[in-house]
Design an enzyme around this catalytic site. Sequence first.
Site: not given
Lengths: 232, 232, 232, 232
Positions: A66, A128, A130
Amino acid sequence: MKIIIEKNFEAMSETAKNILLGHMSQDKRVNLSITAGNTPVGVYKRMVESVKDSPDYENVHYYNFDEIPVAGQKEGVTITDLRKLYLTPANINEANIHPLTVENYAEQDKRLAMDGGLDAMLIGLGGDGHFCGNMPTTTRFENLTYKLKVTGEEPWFEPGMIDVGLEFVTMGPVSVMRVKQLILIVNGEKKAEMVKQVLQGPISEEFPASVLQLHPNLTVILDEEAASKLDK
Amino acid sequence: MKIIIEKNFEAMSETAKNILLGHMSQDKRVNLSITAGNTPVGVYKRMVESVKDSPDYENVHYYNFDEIPVAGQKEGVTITDLRKLYLTPANINEANIHPLTVENYAEQDKRLAMDGGLDAMLIGLGGDGHFCGNMPTTTRFENLTYKLKVTGEEPWFEPGMIDVGLEFVTMGPVSVMRVKQLILIVNGEKKAEMVKQVLQGPISEEFPASVLQLHPNLTVILDEEAASKLDK
Amino acid sequence: MKIIIEKNFEAMSETAKNILLGHMSQDKRVNLSITAGNTPVGVYKRMVESVKDSPDYENVHYYNFDEIPVAGQKEGVTITDLRKLYLTPANINEANIHPLTVENYAEQDKRLAMDGGLDAMLIGLGGDGHFCGNMPTTTRFENLTYKLKVTGEEPWFEPGMIDVGLEFVTMGPVSVMRVKQLILIVNGEKKAEMVKQVLQGPISEEFPASVLQLHPNLTVILDEEAASKLDK
Amino acid sequence: MKIIIEKNFEAMSETAKNILLGHMSQDKRVNLSITAGNTPVGVYKRMVESVKDSPDYENVHYYNFDEIPVAGQKEGVTITDLRKLYLTPANINEANIHPLTVENYAEQDKRLAMDGGLDAMLIGLGGDGHFCGNMPTTTRFENLTYKLKVTGEEPWFEPGMIDVGLEFVTMGPVSVMRVKQLILIVNGEKKAEMVKQVLQGPISEEFPASVLQLHPNLTVILDEEAASKLDK
């Protein structure tokens, strides 16, 4: 899924390093995708010791999964962090580094296929739920590598993380499923609930990492705290 | 995902047979899971020609991936159909046949792992988007092989298919993701909309086969009619 | 080693084609090395039917494994023959063709490693026990891809085959052992004795193809004549 | 072949352990064949620390690759040594131990194929160039697992090693070539000449381990002394 529970952060890091070095020690081109952030710091510290200035690992190629661009800088947040933590201290040849960027993301899956695919990917877990840049509410399980424009309305948005209106890129769930061995490392009590949620709860885009339950060769390495809420 | 579009049912069957024979021709134990039903009839007709009474394929082992028991019969619907279509005419040794049953389903995933995993699985697509016994409304993506009791309230329930109160078994999405090559065959105009839905629509338990988009080595073989609604 | 015995040349060709198409139908880059000569003519005739103008096999890359240069011509004997038999009639994209030449041979093994390795190689057997350009008396089992200058003194030398003083190149035994699946096709009574010699005799540089007994995934496809001298 | 040169015995042992643990950490059945003797003592000491009483490695199965029976004892020299060095201190479940014996050797290759093949094998190098029980003058490269009766006339025979007239068993070169990753560890100056001979000399039955140059995925781990005679 194989879950390995280690005593602490150091033991978790040692085991993750072993798995990566195992791949790297093969007599073939080995393609690795590795994660930035705090969780892998111990892994990279150990890897640098083995890899620095060694001719033994010239067969290993590195890919980030990413990227968040930074205004006014040539390289983004992820690759900058990876250089600092591992690529520079390990003295990796620039020809073996294959950055994913906002400019080239549309070619990432094809490029990986042409390079023979990823042998292993090291990832962490967000508080969270991810993984990579696959965030709650903005992840579609059917995605390959994709680009996302940040609106500031996302539930996971925090000021300072990334500027509103900027775009980031990430390999999507379909891309990650193609990796031959996926290694997920998580430590600390703060993530224990989320570990249980994504590994033992339903597979749902609400908690993107839950999709990893479908990966055919996933190794999860937890410290005892991160594992403390798991059902036996 | 790789999509191969063939002119018609015969060409689709020929290509699927080729892929299976390719696996079977290796110098190692090869584990195959194959589907019952009408779609594979042409595949099996061709395979029988090559395999019948040949010593060349004694390395191949067969597994069914779902089963519906039949009251008063020793064997269920699926294995009975597979025997009729392929295993008996091909004269497969009983020691190479590994039935999944309502009795042994809880051991299926472990047994497959102990046998070295499935090299290939041939599946079809249900008109409602199901694959194996993973039906709309009763499929959870996080399932391994599981058992389901039919209530008669399921939207897919049709009288005569299976008696209310009976239990059937099927390998679940997680089990199927572990297969090294997955081969999906679909023919006919009637399924063209569903082909588009599951291959190009969102991944959702509403259409269970949509999860196959996440498989790292999926080959889809369609005849032209089944492919007619796909976006280019 | 797995030996498949087929009735005749046509059946042998059909089975070899199936194995190759099996590899080609995967959802990944597939690297094939294929042989020139008379034995594979039936294989290529069948492959052209499936591959010609099809978008389904753009993931397949082709490599020749030996080459004899021809004075005054841009391309050598092997690639010229492969173009005629298969690459041109199948309309293979030039970007998917990777010629081995006298000029680039020293990079062949590294290039293959960088491309992810060969998934399959189709080879024939010489009447003198050679495979690829690994000839009796000039083969060393420890060779990677190498270049050989013809002196005219070699026992296998025949005038007209190659000019004295010319150099040819071939992948050596070590290179061939790295191929994931090796497919050896042989037909005709004239080669029956040599088939027995190399498959069931001692491994010796005198009969170079005997080294193939050491390959971990070798599929031999013979017609009945070529198999007629084998011990059961 | 990939050669990794480490500073000393401890570093060599650490790297070999890493590669083995890498294999063992996968989410699948993993089959290992491991060596007895002095060279692997440091490897096993480290492995015991990770594996002892851990539920994380129940997917790992162990196979010995040679055996010398001992008169009046139920188990032979190799498995007895492996139990002492690793299997007993690591508390490996008896169901995960698959001894090769003089009685069952004829089934060894078939059994391994049925179990899915060996993922990795750890071997050492004899001062005379032997590997496993493949000794100079009594090794044929074309051998699968075989039995050999000791005559006392063998050049490698030493009184006390094995009684004249006894039979020992070993996996042969063909069996070893089938292992997915082969790991050869050698330490000490005394073996430096033989390391050069078998890794950089001709492949010849005179030095059986020279055949390992043909293995498609061989990792050699040497300490600096063992590597001291290698050509750069």
